[in-house]
Design a protein around this motif. Structure first.
Motif, short mmCIF file in Angstrom:
data_model
loop_
_atom_site.label_atom_id
_atom_site.label_comp_id
_atom_site.label_asym_id
_atom_site.label_seq_id
_atom_site.Cartn_x
_atom_site.Cartn_y
_atom_site.Cartn_z
N SER A 50 0.81 -1.22 0.00
CA SER A 50 0.00 0.00 0.00
C SER A 50 0.84 1.27 0.00
N ALA A 51 2.14 1.13 0.32
CA ALA A 51 3.02 2.29 0.45
C ALA A 51 2.46 3.30 1.45
N LEU A 52 1.81 2.76 2.48
CA LEU A 52 1.35 3.63 3.57
C LEU A 52 2.58 4.09 4.35
N ARG A 53 2.70 5.39 4.51
CA ARG A 53 3.82 5.93 5.29
C ARG A 53 3.28 6.64 6.52
N GLY A 54 4.04 6.56 7.59
CA GLY A 54 3.59 7.06 8.88
C GLY A 54 3.08 8.49 8.79
N ARG A 55 1.86 8.67 9.33
CA ARG A 55 1.23 9.99 9.21
C ARG A 55 1.58 10.90 10.39
N GLY A 56 2.47 10.41 11.27
CA GLY A 56 2.83 11.21 12.45
C GLY A 56 3.84 12.30 12.14
N GLY A 57 4.45 12.23 10.97
CA GLY A 57 5.36 13.30 10.62
C GLY A 57 6.61 12.84 9.89
N ALA A 58 7.11 11.69 10.28
CA ALA A 58 8.38 11.27 9.69
C ALA A 58 8.18 10.51 8.38
N GLY A 59 6.96 10.02 8.15
CA GLY A 59 6.69 9.34 6.88
C GLY A 59 7.41 8.01 6.74
N PHE A 60 7.66 7.34 7.85
CA PHE A 60 8.36 6.05 7.78
C PHE A 60 7.40 4.98 7.27
N PRO A 61 7.84 4.14 6.31
CA PRO A 61 6.94 3.11 5.75
C PRO A 61 6.39 2.20 6.85
N GLY A 63 4.59 -0.63 6.73
CA GLY A 63 4.79 -2.07 6.58
C GLY A 63 6.17 -2.48 7.08
N LEU A 64 7.15 -1.66 6.77
CA LEU A 64 8.52 -1.96 7.20
C LEU A 64 8.61 -1.90 8.73
N LYS A 65 8.00 -0.86 9.32
CA LYS A 65 8.02 -0.74 10.77
C LYS A 65 7.39 -1.98 11.42
N TRP A 66 6.28 -2.42 10.84
CA TRP A 66 5.60 -3.59 11.41
C TRP A 66 6.46 -4.85 11.32
N SER A 67 7.28 -4.90 10.29
CA SER A 67 8.08 -6.11 10.12
C SER A 67 9.22 -6.16 11.16
N PHE A 68 9.50 -5.04 11.83
CA PHE A 68 10.54 -5.05 12.88
C PHE A 68 10.04 -5.67 14.18
N MET A 69 8.73 -5.77 14.32
CA MET A 69 8.18 -6.20 15.61
C MET A 69 8.45 -7.70 15.79
N PRO A 70 9.11 -8.09 16.88
CA PRO A 70 9.37 -9.52 17.11
C PRO A 70 8.09 -10.20 17.59
N ARG A 71 7.21 -10.54 16.65
CA ARG A 71 5.88 -11.00 17.07
C ARG A 71 5.92 -12.35 17.80
N GLN A 72 7.01 -13.12 17.59
CA GLN A 72 7.10 -14.41 18.28
C GLN A 72 7.64 -14.28 19.70
N PHE A 73 8.11 -13.09 20.04
CA PHE A 73 8.71 -12.86 21.37
C PHE A 73 7.69 -13.21 22.44
#
Ligand SMILES: Cc1cc2nc3c(=O)[nH]c(=O)nc-3n(C[C@H](O)[C@H](O)[C@H](O)COP(=O)(O)O)c2cc1C
Ligand code: SF4
Ligand code: FES
Lengths: 424, 762
Positions: A50-61, A63-73
Motif C-alpha cells: 500500500s506504500a502507507l507511510r507514517g502519518r505522524g510526521g516522519a513518513g516512515f513506511p 509495513g517496514l516498521k511492522w516487520s521489525f516487531m518480534p511477534r514471536q517474542f
C-alpha cells in the motif's frame, strides 16, 4: 474524490456511533481477518504494497516498521496509537477520534492481531478531553459488541485497548516520551537504540503509529494494498488528511489523494482570503521549513515532492500565509513554541531553543544586530542532529527555512529597527 | 571481542562495550559530563558526540555500542565542531562564577571549557537564574551552575536506593531539586558532591575553606566502620579540611558513606585534649608529659604492688590502630595482667573459649555484591555498614535474595525476600527455627521462608551484624548461624563493627589466659585501669554500669584525643593522643585486609601518637621490648605471618539454646550511625543532619497500652539510670520493644543495649 478512506462516513449524523460505522461496512476488515485467519505476514505484505507511510510526521513506511516487531517474542507486546497531536497547525487526529473512532479502533485491533500484541494504548492529547471521552465511549461499544476484549468475535483471541490522556506537552508526542508518560513517568524521550520494537512500553516490544496511520489499516485489509496505493502515487500511497489553516477562506481538514497538486488543495480550502495573495506556506506543521508561494504553487502534496523543495510533508499541516505576514514575527512565535516545549533533557535543545527565541525576539523588537542572522543560522545548525529526539531539529528547521527564503526581512528589521512588511 | 578502529588506531574491545569504554581503555579521551561508569547511561549532555563511519549523524560515544568493523573518529573536524558547539550551549546559561565557586580547580566544566570553549561568548542575552535549594547541612547547592547531567538523580535511583533529587519543569525552566522542602537524608548523600561535575553540589562543611589546589592530599583509611574504605584526607596548614573517597574497586569502589566523609569535623572539636592533665584532690590541671607519665607510672606500679597484677587492666576502642592495640596489650602482659579487651559493646563472651581465630566477614567485600542469597541477622545495616548495604543492594538488583532477622525494620532500600522482625529476646529462638527447617523439621511462618530462600542459589552467606554481636545471646546466635551456614552451604560472616574489630584480635588485645574481658572490666573495673580512646558513655554495652565501674576504680589513666566530660569525672590522668589523621597506623578490615596509613597532619597541641605514648609507658614501667623506632616496626611484630590463617568464624564448641527470661519491656539499643565513635559524635554537620534521632520508638499498640501518644515526653529507665526522651511511633517494631539508640549524650545515662527498660510519662 475526497474522503475515501478515513472520513468516508463523515456525512452521516453521529458518524462516531458503532451502528453507523457498521452501516458503512465498518469492522468488515476485522471480521475478514478473523474469519479467514489471515496470516500476519500477509497483512504486513499488504501494508507494504500500500506504500502507507507514517502519518505522524516522519513518513516512515508502516509495513517496514511492522516487520521489525518480534511477534514471536514471548510475553507482553503492545500496540500504541499516538493521538498526542500537539504541533501547531495539526488538527487531523482529533477529528478522526471525534468523527470516526471505530475505524481507529478497528485499525488498532488488526494491528494488535498482526503484531502479536496483548494490549493496545491510545495516548490522547490532554487538551482535547472530549475526544478522550468519545474514544472511551467507542471502546465500550466495541467491547459490548464483542469486537474488543476477551474472545473477539469468538476467535479465542483476547485484545483490549486502553485510552490514556496526556496533559498537553508537545514532547509527549515523541514516541518514547509518550511511552514514558504512559508508564507514569516524566515525558522525556528515551535515547535510541534500543528502539520501541525491542524495548518499548514497560520494556516490552511495542509498535507505535499515528492515529491516521492506524485508521488507514482497515481500508488496506478490506480492499487490498494495491487499491490504497492507487489512491495516491507510488511510494506515497493512499489518501492523506491535510489540515489547512491560516489565511484561507475555508480552513479545515481535507482528505485527498497523495500527490494532489497544492493548487487544488488551496482551492478546496476556498483560496487565500479575499483581497490577499499567497506569500508562503508551511506545508507540514510548524516544525518544517517554510516554502515561498512561487515554489509551493508548483508542488504536489506528497512526501517526495515536498522533500524535493527542501521542506517536509510532516503531518500534512498546511499553514497558509498571505502577504501581510511578517516572517520575523512568525518566526518569533514559532521559536517561542519550541523554547517552551523543549523537555530540558539534553543540552543543545534545552539551551539552544531559548537562545534562538531570545535572538529572534530581539530582532522583532528592534534590537537586532547585523551579526544576529549568522548567529541564528549557526545556533540552529548546532542543534540540528545533535539531540536525543527530533524536537531539536523541529526547533532548528523553521529558523533555517526562514533565513534561507526571507533573510531580507530579518536584515531589514535589524537595520531599520522596524518591519519591512507593515512598515512599523 | 569486536575489532574497531578509533582515530586510526586498531582496537580490539569486548563485545557489548560502548565507544566511550573502548576509548577509555585505549587512552583516548572523549569529553563527557553525564556519563559515569557506575551509573546508567543518560546520553543527555551530548558532549561526547563522535563521528562514526556510515552513521548519518554524530553519535554519543557513551550510548553507542561498538560493532565489528566500526570506524570512529573522536576528533575529526565534524566531531570537534559538535563538541565545541555543545560546550558553548553548556556555558551560555552558566554563571561562569569560577572565582567564587568551590569546584574551581576540580571542575569538569572548567577543565573541558579550557579545551573546547571559546575566549568570549556569543550569547548576549539574559542568563537563567535558578532559585537555590537548601538540601540540608551536608551539601551546599548553587543550582544556577547545574548542567542537568542528572548524575545526582541517577545516583539516588540506582545506587543510594532512594531518589532524593529529581528534575522538575521543562526546557530551560527545568531544575534539579530535592522533594520540595525536603533535605536529602541518605547515608550516602555526599557522593552526589563527587558526582556533580560542576559546582552545583559542593560540600557544605568545606564551603569556602580552601581552594582545591592549596590542599595537601594524604592517602588514608576510613576509621568509622570496618570496611576499610580508602580515603584521601585533604588538609591545609595542619588542619584537615575534607575527606574524599580514594577509588578502590575491591572495597569502597568510588563511593564513601557520609559518616566517613564528614566525620572529620570531629577532629577539630573544641574539646580536643591538647595537653596532659592530672586530677589531684578532685581538681584537674594541665601539666607536661613528663609529669603526667611519671604520675601515671608511679600510681600504676603502686596499685599493682598493693593489689596484684590482676587488679590492673586496659580497655581500648576498636577504632585504635593495630600498633596501639598491640602495645597496649604488651604493656598489660608486661605488667603480668591478662586483663585487656577492645570489644566494648559486646555483652556475651561465652563463645570466647570456642573461638579459633578472629571473626571476620568470611569472604572478600567484593564477593558481597555477587551473593545469590544472604541472611542478615541483627543489623542496622544502612547505619552501621552503609557501603556493604550498597553492595547488597547491587546484589539484590541482580536478583539476590536478601533475608533479614532483626529487631528493627528500617527500610534497607532493597527488596527483601523474607524477614522476621522479632524482639531481641526472640531472635535466637527464631534463628533456631531456621536451623530446624534446614534440618528437615516443619516450622511455619517467617523462619520457613528465610530457610527456603537460603536453600536457593550458589553463593550464599549468613551475616551477623552489630546488633547480633552486642546481643546478650551472641554466642547462641553465633552457634546457630554456624549450623545454618553449614546446613545450606553458606559462608558465615561477621559485619565487623569498627575499623579494627578484626585487627584487635590479631594484635592480641583480648584476654588469652583467663584474664578479664571488657564485659567483666566494665562491670567491675580493675583498681588500676588504662583506657585507650574509650568514652564509656558512648562506646560501651552498658554506659551507666561502665561509668559507675570506672568511678570506683582507684586509678584511671585515659589516653584520649578528647577531654570528654565523663573522662573528667572518672579518670585521674588524661594523656592527649592523636586520632587516626594525626598518626601513622594500621587497620585490618572486616575482610582481613591490612591497610597502613600515614599521618595526614601533625598532632594537635601536645598530643602524641598513642603508639609512642605506649612505648614510653612501657619503657617507664621498665618493661622489656619497647624499643620500636617506627609504627611500621610495631606493625611488623604485631602482624607476623599471614593474616588469612588467623581469620576463623567457626566455633569449636557450640552453645546450646538457652531459655531467656526478660522483663516486660525490652530495649532495642542500636547505636545511631552518627554516634558510633568519639570522632563522629563531634562532627557537627552530621549531628545537625540527623538531630531528630534521639527518641524512644515503639509500636502503636505499645504506645496506647502505655497511655502515651506520639511526641510526648517520656521517662525511660534502666536500673538506676533514666533519660527523658520523646515518644515516637514505629509500627514496624516488634511488640514489647522500645527502641532507644545508644551513643548519644541523651541516652548515656541508660543501661544495657538489650536489657529491660521501663517507660513512664515524664
Ligand atoms: C517532538 C515530537 C513530537 C511529535 N509529536 C507527534 C504527534 O503529536 N503525533 C504523532 O503521531 N507523532 C508525533 N511525533 C512522531 C512520533 O515520534 C512517531 O514518529 C510517530 O508517532 C510514529 O507513527 P507513524 O510512523 O505512524 O508516523 C513527534 C515527534 C517528535 C520528535
Ligand atoms: S546538580 Fe550537578 S550532578 Fe545534579 S544534574 Fe546538576 S550538574 Fe548534574
Ligand atoms: S557523556 Fe555522552 S551524552 Fe553525556
Amino acid at each position: 474524490m475526497a474522503n475515501e478512506v478515513i472520513f468516508h462516513s463523515i456525512h452521516l449524523p453521529e458518524s462516531w456511533k458503532l451502528e453507523n460505522y457498521l452501516k458503512t461496512g465498518g469492522y468488515d476488515a476485522l471480521k475478514k481477518v478473523i474469519a479467514e485467519k489471515i496470516p500476519a505476514e500477509e497483512i504486513i505484505a499488504q501494508v507494504k504494497t500500500s506504500a502507507l507511510r507514517g502519518r505522524g510526521g516522519a513518513g516512515f513506511p508502516t509495513g517496514l516498521k511492522w516487520s521489525f516487531m518480534p511477534r514471536q517474542f514471548p510475553g507482553d507486546k503492545y500496540v500504541v496509537c499516538n493521538t498526542d497531536e500537539g504541533e501547531p497547525g495539526t488538527f487531523k487526529d482529533k477529528d478522526i477520534v471525534r468523527f470516526n473512532p471505530h475505524q481507529l479502533i478497528e485499525g488498532m485491533i488488526i494491528a494488535g492481531y498482526t503484531l502479536g500484541a496483548t494490549a493496545g494504548y491510545n495516548y490522547i492529547h490532554g487538551e482535547i478531553f472530549e475526544c478522550y471521552e468519545r474514544f472511551e465511549a467507542a471502546l465500550d461499544e466495541a467491547r459490548a459488541a464483542n469486537l474488543l476484549g476477551k474472545n473477539i468475535l469468538g476467535s479465542g483471541w483476547d485484545f483490549d485497548i486502553h485510552a490514556h490522556h496526556g496533559y498537553g506537552a508537545y514532547v509527549c508526542g515523541e514516541e518514547t516520551a509518550l511511552l514514558e508518560s504512559i508508564e507514569g513517568k516524566k515525558g522525556q524521550p528515551r535515547f535510541k537504540p534500543p528502539f520501541p520494537a525491542s524495548f518499548g512500553l514497560y520494556g516490552k516490544p511495542t509498535t507505535i503509529n499515528n492515529t491516521e496511520t492506524l485508521a488507514s489499516i482497515p481500508y488496506i485489509v478490506k480492499h487490498g494494498g494495491q487499491k490504497f496505493l492507487e489512491l495516491g502515487k507510488p511510494n506515497n500511497g493512499g489518501t492523506k488528511i491535510f489540515s489547512v489553516s491560516g489565511h484561507v477562506n475555508k480552513p479545515g481538514n481535507y482528505e485527498i489523494g497523495m500527490g494532489t497538486p497544492f493548487k487544488d488543495l488551496l482551492e478546496m480550502a476556498g483560496g487565500v482570503r479575499d483581497g490577499h495573495k499567497l506569500k508562503a506556506v508551511i506545508p507540514g506543521g510548524s516544525s518544517v521549513p517554510v516554502v515561498p508561494a512561487e515554489i509551493m504553487m508548483d508542488l504536489t502534496m506528497d512526501y517526495d515532492s515536498i522533500a524535493k523543495a527542501g521542506s517536509m510533508l510532516g503531518a500534512g499541516s498546511v499553514i497558509v500565509m498571505d502577504e501581510t505576514v511578517c516572517m520575523v514575527k512568525a518566526l518569533e512565535r514559532l521559536s517561542y513554541f519550541y523554547f517552551e516545549e523543549s523537555c530540558g533533557q539534553c543540552t543543545p535543545c534545552r539551551e539552544g531553543t531559548g537562545w534562538l527565541y531570545r535572538v529572534v525576539q530581539r530582532i522583532e523588537h528592534g534590537e537586532g544586530r547585523q551579526e544576529d542572522l549568522d548567529l541564528l543560522d549557526s545556533v540552529a545548525g548546532n542543534i540540528m542532529g545533535r539531540t536525543i529526539c527530533a524536537l531539536g531539529d523541529a526547533a532548528a528547521m523553521p529558523v533555517q527555512g526562514m533565513l534561507k527564503h526571507y533573510r531580507d526581512e530579518f536584515e531589514y528589521h535589524s537595520k531599520h529597527k522596524k518591519c519591512m512588511v507593515s512598515g512599523v | 571481542m569486536a575489532n574497531i578502529e578509533m582515530d586510526g588506531k586498531a582496537l580490539s574491545v569486548p563485545d557489548g562495550s560502548t565507544v566511550i569504554d573502548a576509548a577509555d581503555a585505549a587512552g583516548i579521551y572523549i569529553p563527557r559530563f553525564c556519563y559515569h561508569k557506575k551509573l546508567s547511561v543518560a546520553a543527555n549532555c551530548r558532549m561526547c558526540l563522535v563521528e562514526v563511519e556510515k552513521a548519518p549523524k554524530l553519535l554519543p560515544a557513551c550510548a553507542t555500542p561498538v560493532m565489528e568493523g566500526m570506524k570512529v573518529q573522536t576528533r575529526s573536524p565534524k566531531a570537534l565542531a559538535a563538541q565545541k558547539a555543545v560546550m558553548e550551549f553548556m556555558l551560555i546559561n552558566h554563571p561562569l562564577d569560577c572565582p567564587i565557586c568551590d569546584q574551581g580547580g576540580e571542575c569538569q566544566l572548567q577543565d573541558l571549557a579550557v579545551g573546547y570553549g571559546k575566549g568570549g561568548s556569543r550569547y548576549q542575552e539574559e542568563k537563567r537564574v535558578v532559585l537555590n535549594k537548601n538540601i540540608g547541612p551536608l551539601i551546599s547547592t548553587d543550582m544556577t551552575r547545574c548542567i542537568h547531567c542528572t548524575r545526582c538523580v541517577r545516583f539516588g535511583q540506582e545506587i543510594g536506593g532512594i531518589m532524593e533529587m529529581g528534575q522538575i519543569g521543562r526546557g530551560e525552566h527545568s531544575e534539579i531539586t530535592p522533594f520540595l522542602g525536603h533535605a536529602v537524608s541518605s547515608e550516602l548523600s555526599g557522593n552526589m558532591i563527587d558526582l556533580c561535575p560542576v559546582g552545583a553540589l559542593t560540600s557544605k562543611p568545606f564551603r569556602y575553606k580552601a581552594r582545591s589546589w592549596e590542599l595537601k592530599h594524604t592517602a588514608s583509611v576510613a576509621p568509622h566502620d570496618s570496611l576499610g574504605s580508602n580515603i584521601e584526607i585533604h588538609s591545609k596548614n595542619g588542619t584537615v579540611l575534607r575527606v574524599v573517597p580514594r577509588e578502590n574497586e575491591e572495597i569502597n569502589q568510588c563511593w564513601l558513606s557520609d559518616r566517613d566523609r564528614f566525620a572529620y569535623e570531629g577532629l577539630a572539636a573544641k574539646d580536643r585534649l591538647r595537653r596532659p592533665m592530672i586530677k589531684q584532690n578532685d581538681v584537674w590541671r594541665e601539666c607536661d608529659w613528663q609529669y603526667a607519665l611519671d604520675f601515671a607510672v608511679h600510681a600504676l606500679q603502686a596499685l599493682k604492688e598493693k593489689h596484684g597484677a590482676q587488679q590492673v587492666g586496659a580497655l581500648a576502642t576498636p577504632q585504635a590502630t593495630v600498633e596501639e592495640l598491640f602495645l597496649l596489650q604488651k604493656v598489660m602482659r608486661g605488667m603480668g595482667s591478662d586483663n585487656v579487651d577492645f570489644r566494648l559493646r559486646q555483652s556475651d563472651f561465652s563463645a570466647d573459649a570456642g573461638l579459633q581465630g578472629a571473626p571476620w566477614l568470611g569472604m572478600a567485600v567484593a564477593e558481597v555484591s555477587k551473593l545469590d542469597s544472604v541472611l542478615l541477622v541483627g543489623t542496622n545495616l544502612r547505619a552501621d555498614h552503609p557501603l556493604l548495604a550498597l553492595r547488597l543492594r547491587q546484589a539484590a538488583k541482580h536478583g539476590a535474595r536478601v533475608s533479614l532477622l532483626n529487631p528493627l525494620d528500617d527500610d534497607l532500600f532493597m527488596p527483601l525476600a523474607a524477614k522476621a522482625i522479632v524482639s531481641p529476646a526472640a531472635m535466637a529462638e527464631t534463628l533456631d527455627q531456621v536451623r530446624r527447617v534446614l534440618a528437615g523439621e516443619t516450622v511455619s511462618g517467617d523462619a520457613q521462608k528465610i530457610a527456603a530462600n537460603l536453600q536457593q542459589g550458589e553463593s550464599k552467606a549468613v551475616l551477623l551484624g552489630n546488633l547480633a554481636q552486642h546481643h546478650p545471646q551472641f554466642s547462641e546466635l553465633h552457634s546457630l548461624a554456624q549450623q545454618i551456614a553449614a546446613a545450606c552451604g553458606a559462608k558465615l560472616g561477621f559485619l565487623g563493627e569498627s575499623a579494627n574489630s578484626v585487627g584487635g584480635y590479631l594484635a592480641g588485645a583480648l584476654p588469652a589466659a583467663g584474664g578479664l574481658n571488657a564485659g567483666a572490666m566494665l562491670n567491675n573495673a580493675p583498681k588500676a585501669t588504662i583506657l585507650l580512646g574509650v568514652e564509656p558513655e558512648g562506646d560501651t554495652y552498658n554506659p551507666a554500669q561502665a561509668m559507675a565501674a570506672l568511678r570506683s576504680a582507684d586509678l584511671v589513666v585515659a589516653l584520649s584525643a578528647y577531654k570528654s566530660p565523663t573522662l573528667l569525672k572518672s579518670a585521674d590522668v588524661l594523656l592527649p593522643i592523636a586520632p587516626f589523621s594525626e598518626t601513622s597506623g594500621t587497620f585490618v578490615s572486616t575482610e582481613g585486609r591490612v591497610q597502613s596509613f600515614a599521618a595526614a597532619v601533625k598532632p594537635l597541641g601536645e598530643a602524641r601518637p598513642a603508639w609512642k605514648v605506649l612505648r614510653v609507658l612501657g619503657n617507664l614501667l621498665a618493661l622489656d621490648g619497647f624499643d620500636y623506632d617506627s609504627s611500621e616496626q610495631v606493625r611488623d611484630v604485631a602482624l607476623t605471618g599471614a593474616v588469612s590463617v588467623k581469620l576463623n568464624n567457626t566455633l569449636k564448641t557450640l552453645k546450646p539454646l538457652s531459655k531467656v527470661t526478660h522483663g516486660a519491656l525490652q530495649r532495642v539499643g542500636d547505636v545511631s550511625a552518627y554516634h558510633a565513635d568519639a570522632i563522629v559524635r563531634r562532627a557537627t554537620s552530621l549531628q545537625t543532619s540527623h538531630a531528630a534521632a534521639n527518641n524512644a520508638r515503639m509500636n502503636g499498640a505499645l504506645l496506647s497500652s502505655l497511655g502515651l501518644c506520639e511526641g510526648v515526653l517520656i521517662k525511660v529507665s534502666q536500673g538506676e539510670g533514666s533519660a527523658e526522651l520523646k515518644a515516637a511511633r514505629d509500627d514496624k517494631l516488634p511488640d514489647a520493644c522500645v527502641r532507644v539508640a545508644a551513643g548519644s549524650a541523651a541516652t548515656a545515662t541508660l543501661g544495657g543495649l538489650f536489657d529491660e527498660i521501663k517507660v513512664e510519662r515524664a
